[in-house]
Design a protein around this motif. Structure first.
Motif, mmCIF file in Angstrom:
data_model
loop_
_atom_site.group_PDB
_atom_site.id
_atom_site.type_symbol
_atom_site.label_atom_id
_atom_site.label_comp_id
_atom_site.label_asym_id
_atom_site.label_seq_id
_atom_site.Cartn_x
_atom_site.Cartn_y
_atom_site.Cartn_z
ATOM 1 N N GLU A 209 0.830 -1.207 0.000
ATOM 2 C CA GLU A 209 0.000 0.000 0.000
ATOM 3 C C GLU A 209 0.865 1.259 0.000
ATOM 4 O O GLU A 209 0.489 2.287 -0.573
ATOM 5 C CB GLU A 209 -0.922 0.000 1.216
ATOM 6 C CG GLU A 209 -2.031 -1.040 1.146
ATOM 7 C CD GLU A 209 -2.887 -1.051 2.398
ATOM 8 O OE1 GLU A 209 -2.510 -0.355 3.373
ATOM 9 O OE2 GLU A 209 -3.919 -1.743 2.405
ATOM 10 N N ALA A 210 2.036 1.190 0.638
ATOM 11 C CA ALA A 210 2.907 2.356 0.749
ATOM 12 C C ALA A 210 3.754 2.571 -0.500
ATOM 13 O O ALA A 210 4.167 3.701 -0.788
ATOM 14 C CB ALA A 210 3.825 2.209 1.965
ATOM 15 N N ALA A 211 4.027 1.507 -1.237
ATOM 16 C CA ALA A 211 4.916 1.602 -2.393
ATOM 17 C C ALA A 211 4.180 2.171 -3.608
ATOM 18 O O ALA A 211 3.164 1.613 -4.036
ATOM 19 C CB ALA A 211 5.475 0.228 -2.732
ATOM 20 N N PRO A 212 4.668 3.268 -4.187
ATOM 21 C CA PRO A 212 4.055 3.788 -5.416
ATOM 22 C C PRO A 212 4.036 2.754 -6.539
ATOM 23 O O PRO A 212 3.143 2.771 -7.384
ATOM 24 C CB PRO A 212 4.953 4.973 -5.779
ATOM 25 C CG PRO A 212 5.536 5.416 -4.477
ATOM 26 C CD PRO A 212 5.736 4.153 -3.700
ATOM 27 N N THR A 213 5.009 1.848 -6.544
ATOM 28 C CA THR A 213 5.065 0.804 -7.568
ATOM 29 C C THR A 213 4.124 -0.348 -7.265
ATOM 30 O O THR A 213 3.909 -1.218 -8.121
ATOM 31 C CB THR A 213 6.495 0.262 -7.690
ATOM 32 O OG1 THR A 213 6.963 -0.114 -6.387
ATOM 33 C CG2 THR A 213 7.421 1.314 -8.277
ATOM 34 N N GLY A 214 3.593 -0.399 -6.037
ATOM 35 C CA GLY A 214 2.573 -1.384 -5.692
ATOM 36 C C GLY A 214 3.055 -2.795 -5.489
ATOM 37 O O GLY A 214 2.242 -3.723 -5.482
#
Length: 254
Positions: A209-214
């Protein structure tokens, strides 16, 4: 990218180290695969490299012992025909422990593995690289962590050790730069491994959820960064911490 290079990857029997060793071999380097206890895993990495037409050897050493660090570096260089062009200090431990109950012995066990081994292996490798057989492309890369700057609960000794690794690389870059040796760090975020989602489902969910790359990282993501830093493409990069975390560090914390 690494044709003609001879690399030593510590802790290369599994996980990130395995990915780095395979990545270096795929890029054309001859790879010395270090292990401490898991000989079978290290020899499996060697078999995969040689089976694909590359060169590799498995070398055992306990990197908490200074003399063992110097010995394994020398063995790698001797195997490489007197040449060592790249060292990746990957070997490390990440125990989980509350800080209030931590003993000095607990602290030293992490620091000796994660920091002192980096110091000794770097010192030994730089001595070889400064010699006539060092080669034109010479680099040392430490595997640090995003936890060097973003501490996590129960990881006080680990976080502190990785912060020390980052600063060691910057200091070493200053002193070894005049000898043509570049020193950098790669700081991975959460790297996926077999069983991680089952063992820590909440943490995996939060990371995604935190990673922009998902997604979580892969060993190959770290390997690619290390190959780049060891290549001529990074010839003017030293004293740098390359964060490989899918963008999590860019996320606001407020």
């Amino acid at each position: 990218m690494l044709d003609g290079q001879v690399a030593l990857v510590t802790g290369a029997g599994g996980g990130i180290g395995r990915g780095i060793a395979l990545g270096f071999a795929a890029a054309g380097a001859a790879v010395a695969v270090h292990f401490r206890t898991n000989e079978g895993a290290a020899r499996d990495v060697v078999a995969r490299i040689t089976g694909s037409g590359g060169r590799a050897v498995a070398l055992r050493a306990d990197l908490t012992v200074e003399s063992e660090c110097h010995r394994v570096v020398r063995e790698a260089a001797d195997w490489g025909g007197g040449t060592l062009t790249a060292l990746v200090n990957n070997a490390g431990v990440q125990p989980v422990q509350e800080l209030p109950g931590m003993t000095a012995a607990d602290w030293r066990a992490v620091v000796d593995t994660n920091v002192s081994s980096v110091f000794a292996c770097t010192q030994a490798a730089a001595e070889v690289m400064r010699g006539p057989g060092g080669g034109l492309v010479r680099s040392i890369t430490h595997i640090a962590s995003v936890e060097a700057t973003h501490p996590a609960p129960l990881h006080a000794h680990y976080c502190a050790s990785k912060a020390a690794v980052v600063m060691h690389a910057r200091a070493a870059a200053l002193e070894y730069g005049p000898h043509g040796i570049r020193v950098n760090t790669v700081s991975p975020g959460l790297i996926d491994r077999e069983g991680l989602a089952q063992a820590w489902p909440e943490g995996v969910r939060r990371w995604r959820e935190a990673a922009p790359t998902g997604r979580l990282g892969r060993p190959q993501d770290v390997a690619d960064a290390c190959v780049f830093l060891a290549s001529p493409m990074a010839s003017w990069i030293t004293g740098h911490d390359l964060v490989v975390d899918g963008g999590v560090s860019a996320r606001p914390t407020w």
